[in-house]
Design a protein around this motif. Structure first.
Motif: not given
Length: 271
Positions: A79-80, A222-228, A241-247, A251-253
């Motif tokens: 996620v961006d 943004g959400a990138t490199q999606l599949q299916n 959409v579940a990114p890590l909650k990085i303060v 962005g986050s995987p």
């Protein structure tokens, strides 16, 4: 179509148990082989994903196995957040994204045929207006998922980036499309199958990288490199959409899932 407007939590739980609502995983596997975007020499490179062994049922941890994780914020399916880009530098970090924006309706526009014929194909504002004539308006508070077929290349760094002496050649969205999504719709995010939300040649556009510039600059995501994405209907899916909650994170995987009506056979007809 998944009846998101009336379904209750108990109904959803029952539908998941019964299999009448299906969960589709839109996430690429994350490993050292996951493609990353090569950046110019003057920019810091995006780190590849790596695991650092810490314990393996041995003297370092007799009853456990564990690893350290080394990766970039923008590696793999990720996620961006708005602060990723200069136009959104005063806006949200990834930890500040409201959860209701991460569970939302999603629509899919399919341009696989066009992108197969032309890797530099750009989705336009007119494409989205024509799509809406058939499928109805873009959902306020929802995500637009752009299917290009590029996920078929995600096993191979060279094929996925598709670069030559003129730079990467991957599909994206045009300047007018980016401006339209940011200024004339209520969409909260754009999801793509490519390494980033912008086209490979977007560094040549005016402004450069318009998806990043307009969408992140207006507080979208943004959400990138999606599949299916082929498994989703044109309308009716619910995106998680579940990114890590990085303060402070730009962005986050992320693990990205979709809920769809199991009775809905898309047959690849998202156009």
């Amino acid at each position: 179509m998944l009846p998101t407007s009336s379904i209750g939590s108990a109904d959803l739980a029952a539908a998941l148990t019964a299999g009448t609502v299906r969960v589709v995983d839109l996430t690429a596997s994350l490993s050292h082989a996951t493609p990353v975007l090569p950046l110019p020499p003057e920019m810091a490179p995006i780190p590849r994903f790596a695991l650092e062994p810490l314990a393996y049922y041995d003297d370092e941890g007799e009853i456990s196995m564990q690893h350290g994780i080394h990766t970039g914020e923008h590696t793999g399916t990720h996620v961006d957040a708005p602060i990723h880009w200069h136009s959104g530098r005063d806006l949200e970090d990834v930890a500040s994204i409201a959860p209701e924006k991460l569970v939302a309706p999603a629509v899919v526009i399919d341009r696989v045929a066009e992108c197969t014929a032309n890797p530099d194909y750009l989705l336009t504002r007119d494409d989205l207006l024509a799509w809406q004539e058939t499928h109805g308006p873009l959902p306020a508070g929802g995500w637009l998922l752009y299917r290009t077929g590029w996920n078929e290349r995600s096993h191979d760094q060279t094929a996925f980036i598709n670069a030559d002496e003129n730079g990467p050649h991957t599909p994206g969205i045009s300047v007018d499309c980016a401006r339209y999504l940011a200024e004339e719709t209520g969409m909260v995010g754009l999801g793509v199958e490519t390494v980033g939300t912008d086209a490979g040649q977007a560094f040549r556009f005016d402004p450069p990288f318009p998806a990043h510039s307009f969408l992140l600059g207006s507080g979208r995501y943004g959400a990138t490199q999606l599949q299916n994405l082929a498994e989703l209907p044109a309308t009716g899916a619910v995106l998680i959409v579940a990114p890590l909650k990085i303060v402070g994170g730009t962005g986050s995987p992320a693990r990205v899932l979709a809920l769809v009506d199991a009775a809905d056979d898309t047959n690849g007809e998202q156009n």
